[in-house]
Motif scaffolding. Structure first.
Motif, PDB file in Angstrom:
ATOM      1  N   GLU A   1      -5.756   8.093 -11.543  1.00 46.01           N
ATOM      2  CA  GLU A   1      -7.074   7.635 -11.088  1.00 46.01           C
ATOM      3  C   GLU A   1      -7.140   6.119 -10.971  1.00 46.01           C
ATOM      4  OE1 GLU A   1      -9.613   9.406  -9.892  1.00 46.01           O
ATOM      5  OE2 GLU A   1      -8.156  11.037 -10.067  1.00 46.01           O
ATOM      6  N   GLU A   2      -6.512   5.421 -11.936  1.00 47.12           N
ATOM      7  CA  GLU A   2      -6.488   3.945 -11.881  1.00 47.12           C
ATOM      8  C   GLU A   2      -5.671   3.475 -10.678  1.00 47.12           C
ATOM      9  OE1 GLU A   2      -6.713   2.272 -16.394  1.00 47.12           O
ATOM     10  OE2 GLU A   2      -5.069   3.682 -16.006  1.00 47.12           O
ATOM     11  N   LEU A   3      -4.582   4.168 -10.392  1.00 41.93           N
ATOM     12  CA  LEU A   3      -3.767   3.814  -9.238  1.00 41.93           C
ATOM     13  C   LEU A   3      -4.528   4.028  -7.934  1.00 41.93           C
ATOM     14  CD1 LEU A   3      -0.340   5.371 -10.355  1.00 41.93           C
ATOM     15  CD2 LEU A   3      -0.970   2.959 -10.421  1.00 41.93           C
ATOM     16  N   LYS A   4      -5.292   5.107  -7.892  1.00 40.29           N
ATOM     17  CA  LYS A   4      -6.086   5.396  -6.688  1.00 40.29           C
ATOM     18  C   LYS A   4      -7.107   4.289  -6.437  1.00 40.29           C
ATOM     19  CE  LYS A   4      -5.908  10.468  -6.592  1.00 40.29           C
ATOM     20  NZ  LYS A   4      -6.670  11.713  -6.882  1.00 40.29           N
ATOM     21  N   LYS A   5      -7.718   3.785  -7.515  1.00 39.28           N
ATOM     22  CA  LYS A   5      -8.729   2.725  -7.378  1.00 39.28           C
ATOM     23  C   LYS A   5      -8.116   1.463  -6.791  1.00 39.28           C
ATOM     24  CE  LYS A   5     -12.038   4.143 -10.912  1.00 39.28           C
ATOM     25  NZ  LYS A   5     -12.561   3.875 -12.268  1.00 39.28           N
ATOM     26  N   MET A   6      -6.852   1.215  -7.122  1.00 39.88           N
ATOM     27  CA  MET A   6      -6.153   0.027  -6.587  1.00 39.88           C
ATOM     28  C   MET A   6      -5.907   0.153  -5.086  1.00 39.88           C
ATOM     29  SD  MET A   6      -3.367  -1.007  -9.514  1.00 39.88           S
ATOM     30  CE  MET A   6      -3.566  -0.267 -11.101  1.00 39.88           C
ATOM     31  N   LEU A   7      -5.924   1.381  -4.594  1.00 40.81           N
ATOM     32  CA  LEU A   7      -5.722   1.600  -3.148  1.00 40.81           C
ATOM     33  C   LEU A   7      -7.006   1.375  -2.342  1.00 40.81           C
ATOM     34  CD1 LEU A   7      -3.415   4.736  -2.909  1.00 40.81           C
ATOM     35  CD2 LEU A   7      -3.016   2.524  -1.811  1.00 40.81           C
ATOM     36  N   GLU A   8      -8.142   1.402  -3.037  1.00 40.04           N
ATOM     37  CA  GLU A   8      -9.425   1.320  -2.324  1.00 40.04           C
ATOM     38  C   GLU A   8      -9.659  -0.066  -1.751  1.00 40.04           C
ATOM     39  OE1 GLU A   8     -12.264   2.522  -5.239  1.00 40.04           O
ATOM     40  OE2 GLU A   8     -11.599   4.614  -5.233  1.00 40.04           O
TER      41      GLU A   8
ATOM     42  N   ASP B   1       3.045  10.892  -6.462  1.00 38.28           N
ATOM     43  CA  ASP B   1       3.887  11.467  -7.522  1.00 38.28           C
ATOM     44  C   ASP B   1       3.043  12.200  -8.559  1.00 38.28           C
ATOM     45  OD1 ASP B   1       6.251  10.608  -6.444  1.00 38.28           O
ATOM     46  OD2 ASP B   1       6.382   8.782  -7.663  1.00 38.28           O
ATOM     47  N   GLY B   2       1.779  11.783  -8.677  1.00 30.99           N
ATOM     48  CA  GLY B   2       0.852  12.466  -9.579  1.00 30.99           C
ATOM     49  C   GLY B   2       1.115  12.241 -11.057  1.00 30.99           C
ATOM     50  N   GLU B   3       1.903  11.207 -11.390  1.00 30.34           N
ATOM     51  CA  GLU B   3       2.222  10.923 -12.789  1.00 30.34           C
ATOM     52  C   GLU B   3       1.745   9.516 -13.155  1.00 30.34           C
ATOM     53  OE1 GLU B   3       3.636  12.911 -14.981  1.00 30.34           O
ATOM     54  OE2 GLU B   3       4.019  14.567 -13.589  1.00 30.34           O
ATOM     55  N   PRO B   4       1.303   9.310 -14.402  1.00 29.38           N
ATOM     56  CA  PRO B   4       0.958   7.950 -14.821  1.00 29.38           C
ATOM     57  C   PRO B   4       2.213   7.073 -14.807  1.00 29.38           C
ATOM     58  CG  PRO B   4       0.964   9.430 -16.713  1.00 29.38           C
ATOM     59  CD  PRO B   4       1.128  10.290 -15.485  1.00 29.38           C
ATOM     60  N   ILE B   5       2.029   5.775 -14.640  1.00 30.02           N
ATOM     61  CA  ILE B   5       3.177   4.869 -14.666  1.00 30.02           C
ATOM     62  C   ILE B   5       3.026   3.907 -15.846  1.00 30.02           C
ATOM     63  CG2 ILE B   5       3.516   4.986 -12.164  1.00 30.02           C
ATOM     64  CD1 ILE B   5       2.451   2.002 -12.178  1.00 30.02           C
ATOM     65  N   GLU B   6       4.156   3.424 -16.326  1.00 28.72           N
ATOM     66  CA  GLU B   6       4.164   2.457 -17.428  1.00 28.72           C
ATOM     67  C   GLU B   6       4.768   1.152 -16.924  1.00 28.72           C
ATOM     68  OE1 GLU B   6       5.291   3.354 -21.796  1.00 28.72           O
ATOM     69  OE2 GLU B   6       7.059   2.351 -20.963  1.00 28.72           O
ATOM     70  N   VAL B   7       4.070   0.060 -17.169  1.00 26.90           N
ATOM     71  CA  VAL B   7       4.554  -1.267 -16.779  1.00 26.90           C
ATOM     72  C   VAL B   7       4.649  -2.124 -18.028  1.00 26.90           C
ATOM     73  CG1 VAL B   7       4.149  -3.304 -15.344  1.00 26.90           C
ATOM     74  CG2 VAL B   7       3.396  -1.043 -14.537  1.00 26.90           C
TER      75      VAL B   7
ATOM     76  N   LYS C   1       0.836  -1.216   0.000  1.00 21.73           N
ATOM     77  CA  LYS C   1       0.000   0.000   0.000  1.00 21.73           C
ATOM     78  C   LYS C   1       0.864   1.256   0.000  1.00 21.73           C
ATOM     79  CE  LYS C   1      -4.298  -1.701   0.448  1.00 21.73           C
ATOM     80  NZ  LYS C   1      -5.366  -1.398  -0.543  1.00 21.73           N
ATOM     81  N   SER C   2       1.964   1.210   0.759  1.00 23.11           N
ATOM     82  CA  SER C   2       2.817   2.401   0.861  1.00 23.11           C
ATOM     83  C   SER C   2       3.471   2.727  -0.487  1.00 23.11           C
ATOM     84  CB  SER C   2       3.895   2.202   1.932  1.00 23.11           C
ATOM     85  OG  SER C   2       4.692   1.070   1.629  1.00 23.11           O
ATOM     86  N   ASP C   3       3.895   1.673  -1.207  1.00 19.93           N
ATOM     87  CA  ASP C   3       4.495   1.906  -2.527  1.00 19.93           C
ATOM     88  C   ASP C   3       3.445   2.449  -3.499  1.00 19.93           C
ATOM     89  OD1 ASP C   3       6.979   1.112  -1.723  1.00 19.93           O
ATOM     90  OD2 ASP C   3       6.839  -0.930  -2.519  1.00 19.93           O
ATOM     91  N   MET C   4       2.248   1.896  -3.416  1.00 18.29           N
ATOM     92  CA  MET C   4       1.164   2.362  -4.282  1.00 18.29           C
ATOM     93  C   MET C   4       0.830   3.822  -3.965  1.00 18.29           C
ATOM     94  SD  MET C   4      -0.858   1.449  -6.782  1.00 18.29           S
ATOM     95  CE  MET C   4      -0.960  -0.347  -6.731  1.00 18.29           C
ATOM     96  N   GLN C   5       0.769   4.162  -2.686  1.00 16.65           N
ATOM     97  CA  GLN C   5       0.472   5.532  -2.272  1.00 16.65           C
ATOM     98  C   GLN C   5       1.543   6.496  -2.778  1.00 16.65           C
ATOM     99  OE1 GLN C   5      -2.445   6.560  -0.384  1.00 16.65           O
ATOM    100  NE2 GLN C   5      -1.671   8.433  -1.379  1.00 16.65           N
ATOM    101  N   SER C   6       2.782   6.027  -2.750  1.00 19.33           N
ATOM    102  CA  SER C   6       3.896   6.843  -3.226  1.00 19.33           C
ATOM    103  C   SER C   6       3.734   7.161  -4.710  1.00 19.33           C
ATOM    104  CB  SER C   6       5.207   6.102  -2.980  1.00 19.33           C
ATOM    105  OG  SER C   6       6.288   6.823  -3.495  1.00 19.33           O
ATOM    106  N   MET C   7       3.278   6.164  -5.489  1.00 24.29           N
ATOM    107  CA  MET C   7       3.049   6.381  -6.923  1.00 24.29           C
ATOM    108  C   MET C   7       1.908   7.368  -7.152  1.00 24.29           C
ATOM    109  SD  MET C   7       3.693   2.726  -8.847  1.00 24.29           S
ATOM    110  CE  MET C   7       3.063   1.554  -7.664  1.00 24.29           C
ATOM    111  N   VAL C   8       0.859   7.252  -6.339  1.00 18.98           N
ATOM    112  CA  VAL C   8      -0.272   8.182  -6.435  1.00 18.98           C
ATOM    113  C   VAL C   8       0.197   9.602  -6.103  1.00 18.98           C
ATOM    114  CG1 VAL C   8      -2.480   8.859  -5.411  1.00 18.98           C
ATOM    115  CG2 VAL C   8      -2.054   6.450  -5.986  1.00 18.98           C
TER     116      VAL C   8
END
Length: 297
Positions: free
Chosen positions: A290-297, A270-276, A261-268
């Protein structure tokens, strides 16, 4: 990148027996799927040769399995500059793989060939068969040469107690594309007598390298006819094989959701989209904030 269709590619595995079932045999042509892997991973010639050999082996070993859901994984973990290789395959002829290091460049070996053994180095070969049972079957052996064919020959004999001969080859053209790729696996069954063994050994000792046979225009059927000369070969079937990756944004999202969760929150934050990127085919998937935020829910 355009993916080759089954109509465009002609890679396939031939499955056969000889000497009334005393020998089972497989041969594959795998140039198209190896070229697809080379393009996906932008591989250097020596890594194309290394992964191409393992892909050919994976294609043949995959069709040895029977279940529609069965999955084979070949993993080389090594201390050479290549670091390692991974290939997975199923019984339907779908195979995919990736190198840990795609851009290794080495001088030719003493024979003037691509130095696959030098790129791979020492380490282990791990073979995992997931047959839908409680636990997958896992066999592990030490690498013998890093040339892959010899390593698999040793694996079959020591881990599966099946005397085998494995031949694998990849010929890389001057423009780094794949000119030829393929291989064979011959295995002695328990009922093989001394006469069959002697004939097989004679045949194997007289053949040229896999890439030479392919350059001469030999098909997988032709290769097996040379290898099984005098042993009454019977072809069982032919299976088309393709480089196929079943990745999707949904699958990648599932893997991404497993991080802390902490790593995910850190990505959120940052406010930038990520590429995997998918390891197997390098397809890139983008996830916005927004997609990253949904993963935190």
């Amino acid at each position: 990148m355009k993916q080759e269709t089954r109509q465009e590619a002609n890679d396939y595995v031939i499955r056969a027996t000889a000497a009334e079932g005393a020998v089972r045999a497989f041969a594959v042509s795998s140039r198209h799927l190896t070229e697809r892997a080379r393009q996906c991973h932008n591989m250097s010639p020596v890594i194309s040769a290394a992964l191409g050999r393992l892909l050919a082996a994976g294609a043949m070993m995959g069709v040895m399995m029977k279940g529609a859901e069965d999955l084979l994984t070949l993993q080389i973990i090594s201390d050479g500059p290549a670091k390692g290789l991974v290939v997975t395959a199923d019984a339907a002829g779908n195979v995919k793989g990736y190198p840990q290091a795609a851009d290794v460049d080495l001088p030719a070996n003493a024979l003037g060939k691509l130095d696959v053994g030098g790129a791979v180095g020492g380490g282990i070969l791990r073979v995992t068969r997931d047959l839908g049972l409680k636990e997958p079957y896992v066999g592990t052996t030490q690498l013998q040469t890093g040339e892959i064919a010899e390593d698999l020959t040793y694996y079959f004999a020591s881990s599966e107690q099946t005397p085998s001969s494995v031949g694998l080859g990849v010929l890389v053209d001057t423009d780094c594309s794949i000119r030829q790729a393929g291989g064979f696996i011959l295995q002695l069954m328990p009922q093989a007598d001394d006469e069959v063994i002697a004939q097989l050994e004679k045949n194997i000792s007289g053949i040229s390298p896999v890439t030479d046979m392919l350059e001469r225009g030999l098909t997988p059927e032709d290769m097996l006819e040379e290898l099984l000369k005098g042993l009454e070969m019977k072809v069982i079937d032919s299976v088309p094989v393709n480089f196929v990756c079943n990745c999707s944004k949904q699958r990648v999202q599932k893997a991404l959701a497993s991080i802390s969760k902490s790593d995910m929150q850190s990505m959120v934050d940052d406010g930038e989209p990520i590429e995997v990127k998918c390891q197997f085919c390098n397809t890139a998937y983008t996830f916005d904030v927004e997609e990253l935020k949904k993963m935190l829910e």
